[in-house]
Design a protein around this motif. Structure first.
Motif, PDB file in Angstrom:
ATOM      1  N   SER A 136      52.288 -43.536  42.647  1.00  0.00           N
ATOM      2  CA  SER A 136      52.992 -44.336  41.158  1.00  0.00           C
ATOM      3  C   SER A 136      52.036 -44.784  40.191  1.00  0.00           C
ATOM      4  O   SER A 136      52.417 -45.344  39.327  1.00  0.00           O
ATOM      5  CB  SER A 136      53.507 -45.699  41.907  1.00  0.00           C
ATOM      6  N   LEU A 137      50.760 -44.170  40.388  1.00  0.00           N
ATOM      7  CA  LEU A 137      49.640 -44.729  39.425  1.00  0.00           C
ATOM      8  C   LEU A 137      49.871 -43.572  38.024  1.00  0.00           C
ATOM      9  O   LEU A 137      49.822 -42.408  38.122  1.00  0.00           O
ATOM     10  CB  LEU A 137      48.333 -44.543  39.777  1.00  0.00           C
ATOM     11  N   GLU A 138      50.231 -44.395  37.000  1.00  0.00           N
ATOM     12  CA  GLU A 138      50.255 -43.468  35.785  1.00  0.00           C
ATOM     13  C   GLU A 138      48.845 -43.298  35.185  1.00  0.00           C
ATOM     14  O   GLU A 138      47.975 -44.100  34.981  1.00  0.00           O
ATOM     15  CB  GLU A 138      51.210 -44.580  34.725  1.00  0.00           C
ATOM     16  N   LEU A 139      48.563 -42.136  34.684  1.00  0.00           N
ATOM     17  CA  LEU A 139      47.544 -41.592  34.241  1.00  0.00           C
ATOM     18  C   LEU A 139      47.617 -41.055  32.817  1.00  0.00           C
ATOM     19  O   LEU A 139      48.395 -40.415  32.646  1.00  0.00           O
ATOM     20  CB  LEU A 139      46.917 -40.094  35.145  1.00  0.00           C
ATOM     21  N   LEU A 173      46.417 -16.346  33.994  1.00  0.00           N
ATOM     22  CA  LEU A 173      45.973 -17.794  33.878  1.00  0.00           C
ATOM     23  C   LEU A 173      46.117 -18.179  35.603  1.00  0.00           C
ATOM     24  O   LEU A 173      47.105 -17.613  36.215  1.00  0.00           O
ATOM     25  CB  LEU A 173      47.143 -18.658  33.469  1.00  0.00           C
ATOM     26  N   LEU A 174      45.222 -18.990  35.956  1.00  0.00           N
ATOM     27  CA  LEU A 174      45.144 -19.508  37.095  1.00  0.00           C
ATOM     28  C   LEU A 174      45.421 -21.001  37.405  1.00  0.00           C
ATOM     29  O   LEU A 174      45.040 -21.824  36.731  1.00  0.00           O
ATOM     30  CB  LEU A 174      43.748 -19.523  37.844  1.00  0.00           C
ATOM     31  N   PRO A 175      46.641 -21.482  38.149  1.00  0.00           N
ATOM     32  CA  PRO A 175      46.869 -22.701  38.432  1.00  0.00           C
ATOM     33  C   PRO A 175      45.641 -23.772  38.958  1.00  0.00           C
ATOM     34  O   PRO A 175      45.185 -22.945  40.137  1.00  0.00           O
ATOM     35  CB  PRO A 175      48.210 -22.738  38.932  1.00  0.00           C
ATOM     36  N   ILE A 176      45.435 -24.807  38.637  1.00  0.00           N
ATOM     37  CA  ILE A 176      44.309 -25.445  39.264  1.00  0.00           C
ATOM     38  C   ILE A 176      44.893 -26.989  39.503  1.00  0.00           C
ATOM     39  O   ILE A 176      45.348 -27.526  38.332  1.00  0.00           O
ATOM     40  CB  ILE A 176      43.077 -25.343  38.237  1.00  0.00           C
ATOM     41  N   GLY A 177      44.489 -27.256  40.601  1.00  0.00           N
ATOM     42  CA  GLY A 177      44.662 -28.733  40.956  1.00  0.00           C
ATOM     43  C   GLY A 177      46.267 -29.276  41.320  1.00  0.00           C
ATOM     44  O   GLY A 177      46.910 -28.331  41.714  1.00  0.00           O
ATOM     45  N   SER A 178      46.502 -30.454  41.182  1.00  0.00           N
ATOM     46  CA  SER A 178      47.609 -31.208  41.780  1.00  0.00           C
ATOM     47  C   SER A 178      48.727 -31.021  40.790  1.00  0.00           C
ATOM     48  O   SER A 178      48.742 -30.677  39.687  1.00  0.00           O
ATOM     49  CB  SER A 178      47.589 -32.651  41.955  1.00  0.00           C
ATOM     50  N   MET A 179      50.065 -31.035  41.379  1.00  0.00           N
ATOM     51  CA  MET A 179      51.309 -31.208  40.642  1.00  0.00           C
ATOM     52  C   MET A 179      51.360 -32.729  39.930  1.00  0.00           C
ATOM     53  O   MET A 179      51.199 -33.662  40.615  1.00  0.00           O
ATOM     54  CB  MET A 179      52.407 -30.675  41.411  1.00  0.00           C
ATOM     55  N   TYR A 180      51.807 -32.725  38.711  1.00  0.00           N
ATOM     56  CA  TYR A 180      52.123 -34.004  38.280  1.00  0.00           C
ATOM     57  C   TYR A 180      53.586 -33.930  37.744  1.00  0.00           C
ATOM     58  O   TYR A 180      54.198 -33.186  37.635  1.00  0.00           O
ATOM     59  CB  TYR A 180      51.160 -34.196  37.029  1.00  0.00           C
ATOM     60  N   THR A 189      51.609 -38.850  29.586  1.00  0.00           N
ATOM     61  CA  THR A 189      51.079 -39.446  30.540  1.00  0.00           C
ATOM     62  C   THR A 189      51.761 -38.965  31.801  1.00  0.00           C
ATOM     63  O   THR A 189      52.722 -38.519  31.460  1.00  0.00           O
ATOM     64  CB  THR A 189      51.164 -41.096  30.440  1.00  0.00           C
ATOM     65  N   ALA A 190      51.216 -39.092  32.649  1.00  0.00           N
ATOM     66  CA  ALA A 190      51.804 -38.600  34.185  1.00  0.00           C
ATOM     67  C   ALA A 190      51.336 -39.275  35.376  1.00  0.00           C
ATOM     68  O   ALA A 190      50.283 -40.029  35.392  1.00  0.00           O
ATOM     69  CB  ALA A 190      51.491 -37.058  34.060  1.00  0.00           C
ATOM     70  N   ARG A 191      52.082 -38.902  36.315  1.00  0.00           N
ATOM     71  CA  ARG A 191      51.696 -39.480  37.906  1.00  0.00           C
ATOM     72  C   ARG A 191      51.631 -38.117  38.567  1.00  0.00           C
ATOM     73  O   ARG A 191      52.160 -37.311  38.698  1.00  0.00           O
ATOM     74  CB  ARG A 191      52.802 -40.341  38.247  1.00  0.00           C
ATOM     75  N   ARG A 192      50.494 -38.309  39.750  1.00  0.00           N
ATOM     76  CA  ARG A 192      50.549 -37.094  40.329  1.00  0.00           C
ATOM     77  C   ARG A 192      51.917 -37.124  41.436  1.00  0.00           C
ATOM     78  O   ARG A 192      52.383 -38.473  41.826  1.00  0.00           O
ATOM     79  CB  ARG A 192      49.260 -37.320  41.590  1.00  0.00           C
ATOM     80  N   GLU A 193      52.088 -36.185  41.921  1.00  0.00           N
ATOM     81  CA  GLU A 193      53.393 -36.122  42.773  1.00  0.00           C
ATOM     82  C   GLU A 193      53.060 -37.262  44.073  1.00  0.00           C
ATOM     83  O   GLU A 193      51.925 -36.990  44.747  1.00  0.00           O
ATOM     84  CB  GLU A 193      53.581 -34.703  43.156  1.00  0.00           C
ATOM     85  N   GLY A 194      53.837 -37.940  44.327  1.00  0.00           N
ATOM     86  CA  GLY A 194      53.540 -38.833  45.477  1.00  0.00           C
ATOM     87  C   GLY A 194      52.883 -40.320  45.175  1.00  0.00           C
ATOM     88  O   GLY A 194      52.687 -40.917  46.221  1.00  0.00           O
TER      89      GLY A 194
END
Length: 497
Positions: free
Chosen positions: A317-320, A283-290, A310-315
């Motif tokens: 405040s926008l909830e995704l 398994l390969l990690p991809i993208g940002s931390m949430y 649901t989650a926010r990117r580290e740093g």
């Protein structure tokens, strides 16, 4: 006597067993012949139109040489042959040998005809069996099952009882508080992350655990008369259930473990057996931390759950929501290559939990099972604030980590003394096939090339269990996942005379 011992050492197992019953002196000669050969692991694969013929051929292959089994694992390709195979193998071994029979998605072993190591993927199997038998002098082997918790409220009680019985089983025969190793099979529909996390915290860091999730299994224990230690009423019920001549699988149990413990008193001249574990992650990690901002658990049956995130990117405040999170994933994949777009998707979650006297950090892989409007993942145990990132299968990552795994396994050394490998078990993922790695049986043949002449038996799963022994001098860079995907777990058995 020397000539007689030489003759005994080349007899088939059945004749060898009869010879050991002739007299006490012949029994001592047989014991000496076995101990001079050292521990043994033998595996045979047989594929026949009829399951009975396949089982009998595998049994003949395994017992073509002197052998006094301490445990056995049988893997079949179909549920209809599960009880037949278990009954035939158990009749051959006798009632005192721990035996687990399970249905797998493919397996690897010595072909009964060509005598070469061969992998049988599930798409080619008609009626096949892999039979693995081990002779491990100096170790006690027992079967301990994990009862299925009918209600979520009973899960912790059942898991505690399971772990306590593993400790009790070890303490009855050994001066060591924890097992030398554990091999585990679980029901494919059971969420065993909580159980594995509790085992990781309760057992000594030096105990490796390996195994996988199988469609169904049957087990038979060895000597069921063990007593001693403090046991709860649930443990007594558990022992009553596992002392049946044959126990049902997924309707009563979530998992079953083969527990290997060092004997308190070893026969003269018997050395130490070591379990060496390494794994190749694909398994390969991809993208940002949430960070998870909202967590909702859905119960889909007894102890079967999914989690909506649901989650926010580290740093940020926008909830995704799930749709925005998957859009992020697609954008990241386009940056590294579109080959990953149609692959399975996972998240790796870092969990930090504060206990009364300490803080524990764990890592878990969860498969994404719905990625449209919502991000739903399998299992539970994720809390608000837990950090995660996306993972996807990657063949280059698998090949690189496999090379690192083999570097970890060899050369074998114990207290400055070289030790000898006598057997290997491979717990692989059915997804790591020729389409993923570029050639058939790639993980198995790589092991054979690295350890030529070492008997090997391998099984394919959808979920691989691996618990690393903790190295105090070289601790892992981050906590390891105990339940994996697209991973091959190598368990190398070695012997120090």
């Amino acid at each position: 006597m020397i000539l007689l011992e030489a003759v005994l050492s080349v007899l088939p197992a059945a004749d060898f067993a009869r010879a050991s019953c002739v007299s006490r002196s012949w029994r001592r000669l047989c014991d000496r012949a076995l101990h001079r050969r050292g521990p043994r692991l033998v595996s045979y694969v047989s594929v026949k139109p009829n399951i009975q013929d396949a089982v009998l051929e595998a049994i003949d292959g395994v017992f073509s040489e002197p052998m006094r089994p301490h445990f056995a694992i049988a893997c079949v390709d179909g549920t209809d042959g599960l009880e037949v195979a278990h009954g035939l193998v158990r009749a051959k071994l006798g009632g005192n040998v721990p035996l687990i029979t399970c249905k797998n998605l493919g397996f690897t072993g010595c072909d009964s005809v060509s005598k070469q190591v061969k992998e049988i993927p599930y798409v080619e199997v008609g009626h096949g069996i892999l039979l693995i038998v081990g002779f491990l002098p100096g170790l006690n082997v027992d079967v301990i099952p994990l009862l299925k918790a009918k209600k979520e409220a009973l899960r912790e009680t059942v898991v505690d009882s399971f772990i306590n019985e593993i400790k009790s089983c070890t303490g009855l025969v050994s001066d060591h508080a924890f097992p030398t190793g554990v091999i585990m099979f679980s029901d494919i529909n059971a969420d065993i992350r909580f159980m594995l996390e509790q085992m990781d915290q309760s057992l000594n860091g030096g105990t490796p655990i390996a195994g996988g999730k199988t469609e169904c299994f049957i087990f038979s224990n060895g000597d069921g008369s063990r007593s001693g230690g403090s046991v709860s009423l649930l443990s007594l019920e558990q022992r009553r259930l596992r002392n049946r001549r044959q126990a049902n699988q997924s309707d009563a149990f979530d998992a079953v473990a083969l527990v290997f413990a060092k004997h308190r008193i070893r026969p003269h001249g018997v050395g130490e057996i070591h379990f060496n574990l390494a794994l190749s992650s694909g398994l390969l990690p991809i993208g940002s931390m949430y960070k998870a901002s909202s967590v909702r658990v859905f119960n889909n049956g007894p102890c079967r759950c999914t989690t909506r995130l649901t989650a926010r990117r580290e740093g940020s405040s926008l909830e995704l929501d799930g749709e925005r999170l998957m859009l992020d994933f697609v954008n990241f994949v386009n940056e590294v290559g579109s080959a990953h777009l149609n692959a399975d998707i996972y998240i790796g979650v870092t969990k930090e939990r504060k206990q009364l006297t300490r803080s524990d950090t764990s890592f878990a892989i969860h498969e994404v099972i719905c990625n449209d409007e919502h991000l739903d993942v399998d299992g539970q145990g994720i809390h608000t604030g837990d950090a995660f990132c996306f993972y996807t299968p990657d063949s280059e990552t698998a090949l690189t980590s496999r090379s690192e795994a083999f570097e970890k396994l060899g050369p074998l050394e114990h207290h400055g003394t070289n030790i000898q490998a006598f057997g290997g078990l491979i717990f692989g993922c059915c997804g790591r096939d020729r389409y993923f790695l570029g050639e058939a049986a790639s993980d198995c043949m790589a092991f054979v090339e690295k350890f030529p002449g070492v008997p090997v038996g391998g099984m394919l799963f959808c979920g691989e269990i691996a618990r690393h022994p903790v190295d105090g001098e070289n601790p892992p860079r981050r906590p390891q996942s105990l339940l994996n995907n697209y991973t091959t777990v190598y368990l190398l058995m070695s012997y120090a005379p």
